[in-house]
Write an enzyme that holds these catalytic residues in place. Sequence first.
Site, short mmCIF file in Angstrom:
data_model
loop_
_atom_site.label_atom_id
_atom_site.label_comp_id
_atom_site.label_asym_id
_atom_site.label_seq_id
_atom_site.Cartn_x
_atom_site.Cartn_y
_atom_site.Cartn_z
N THR A 19 0.82 -1.22 0.00
CA THR A 19 0.00 0.00 0.00
C THR A 19 0.85 1.27 0.00
O THR A 19 0.70 2.14 -0.87
CB THR A 19 -0.93 0.00 1.23
OG1 THR A 19 -1.75 -1.16 1.19
CG2 THR A 19 -1.82 1.23 1.24
N VAL A 20 1.77 1.38 0.95
CA VAL A 20 2.57 2.60 1.06
C VAL A 20 3.62 2.67 -0.05
O VAL A 20 3.81 3.72 -0.68
CB VAL A 20 3.25 2.70 2.45
CG1 VAL A 20 4.16 3.93 2.52
CG2 VAL A 20 2.19 2.77 3.54
N LYS A 108 7.12 2.31 11.87
CA LYS A 108 7.13 2.72 13.28
C LYS A 108 7.80 1.70 14.18
O LYS A 108 8.42 2.05 15.18
CB LYS A 108 5.72 3.02 13.76
CG LYS A 108 4.78 1.84 13.63
CD LYS A 108 3.35 2.25 13.70
CE LYS A 108 2.44 1.11 13.29
NZ LYS A 108 2.27 0.99 11.84
N VAL A 135 4.80 8.26 12.20
CA VAL A 135 3.77 8.70 13.14
C VAL A 135 2.84 9.66 12.41
O VAL A 135 3.30 10.60 11.77
CB VAL A 135 4.38 9.42 14.36
CG1 VAL A 135 3.27 9.89 15.30
CG2 VAL A 135 5.35 8.52 15.10
N GLY A 137 0.90 9.31 9.78
CA GLY A 137 0.66 9.22 8.34
C GLY A 137 1.09 10.48 7.62
O GLY A 137 2.26 10.84 7.60
N GLY A 190 -11.64 -2.48 5.59
CA GLY A 190 -10.19 -2.49 5.42
C GLY A 190 -9.45 -1.59 6.40
O GLY A 190 -8.24 -1.38 6.27
N GLU A 193 -7.18 -4.96 10.59
CA GLU A 193 -6.65 -6.24 10.10
C GLU A 193 -7.52 -7.38 10.62
O GLU A 193 -8.31 -7.24 11.55
CB GLU A 193 -5.22 -6.43 10.60
CG GLU A 193 -4.24 -5.34 10.18
CD GLU A 193 -3.90 -5.40 8.70
OE1 GLU A 193 -4.10 -6.46 8.08
OE2 GLU A 193 -3.44 -4.37 8.17
N ASP A 204 0.13 -0.20 18.61
CA ASP A 204 0.52 0.73 17.55
C ASP A 204 0.70 2.14 18.12
O ASP A 204 1.71 2.81 17.88
CB ASP A 204 -0.54 0.71 16.45
CG ASP A 204 -0.28 1.72 15.35
OD1 ASP A 204 0.57 1.45 14.48
OD2 ASP A 204 -0.92 2.80 15.35
N LYS A 208 4.15 4.76 18.63
CA LYS A 208 4.14 6.12 18.10
C LYS A 208 4.38 7.17 19.19
O LYS A 208 5.13 8.13 18.98
CB LYS A 208 2.80 6.38 17.39
CG LYS A 208 2.67 5.58 16.09
CD LYS A 208 1.28 5.70 15.48
CE LYS A 208 1.18 4.93 14.18
NZ LYS A 208 -0.19 4.95 13.63
#
Length: 414
Positions: A19-20, A108, A135, A137, A190, A193, A204, A208
């Site tokens: 994706t990224v 991250k 961190v 996005g 989406g 997960e 997560d 961060k």
Amino acid sequence: MRTEKRISMINVAVLGYGTVGSGVVEVLTTNSDSIAKRAGDTINIKYVLDLRDFPGEPIEKVLVHDFDTIINDDEIDIVIEAMGGTEPAYTFAKASLERGKSYCTSNKELVAKYGPELLELAKEKGKNFLFEASVGGGIPIIRPLNQSLTADEIMEITGILNGTTNFILTKMSKEGLTFDEVLKEAQELGYAERNPAADVEGYDACRKIAILSSLAYGKHVDYEEIYTEGITKITDTDFKYGEKLGLTIKLFGKSKRVGDKFYAMVAPFMISSDNPLYSVNDVLNGILVKGNVIGDVMFYGAGAGKLPTASAVVADVVDAAKHIKTNIMTLWSSKKLNLDDIKNSEKRFFVRLKGDAKERETELKEIFGDIKVITLDDVKGEFGVITPVMSEAKYEEAASKASGIITRIRVESV
């Protein structure tokens, strides 16, 4: 005989075409002209590394499956990593920097665990290890902490740092749904997960806030030492109490300097509408930074997603290209910041208890002090109280004396 002037070019390699990674390629390709003007050179994607094949796609011509192809190419100036996880990312990052290639990442996990070591290596080699997208996005937050807010002593950082949990809590708040119902919807859309533990258990957000705190306070904050509590125990009933109180519930990553002590934690908090983070809803992120001179500064925007995150990665690539022979100083020492026990930190607590409010109010005032009692017409057999400000240790001591506690949520302000 006229000699052709060599066209200046910065060669980059992209690790990971998920994706990224695909977003990075898209941004570099779509905005190539404006990026070249800002970077001072054309950014050329020489390689894309992935285990998969992508027949018919434009990257097919530059696709490689072996990292050695990249690391052994002296023409590669910048390595862009969008894979996630600590391995092989750490091995790739270390090898890249040792071979004189700057490294830009959205990872991250890598930054939280190995940030100071890789920053030190980059400095030693005169290259750069950049991680704006790790961190928030697409929200610019790393660079402001590192470059723009350096005149301030950062006193506190509070952030909604995970879009998945914010989406879940927003839907629960607005539609009266249960955690399980909204989690299922988040997975179908989406946003979450199949195994959502990293998001809903707060891991997560923990990584961060560790990164942000390390930059804010200049020493390494070990994410494994941060108290972390997720949102899995939050119910639709909690939001009903919150609505009556004029409060909503958000998952915060939070660190604070109190005198010469530092606290950090991840947990759900009830907050009032006067809190700037109150209106940060859905998958958006918000980060509130409190400086001793500037006061409150708010950063708000898309905390995840293909193109917002890719945009932040490419901003790092431009920065690395502009400083191709110069290390950008980052105030993040490998010296460890010792966090104080959160049991010493103070706040209010919202507590739900079994029983009748009128019958138990006197008893609970003797235990907790000057409480505020809340009852709901459509919720029988229980009630809520908000405690006065007290330390976590004092709350635990009091709670051990109070029978029938259903749940408790920390309160940021009332």
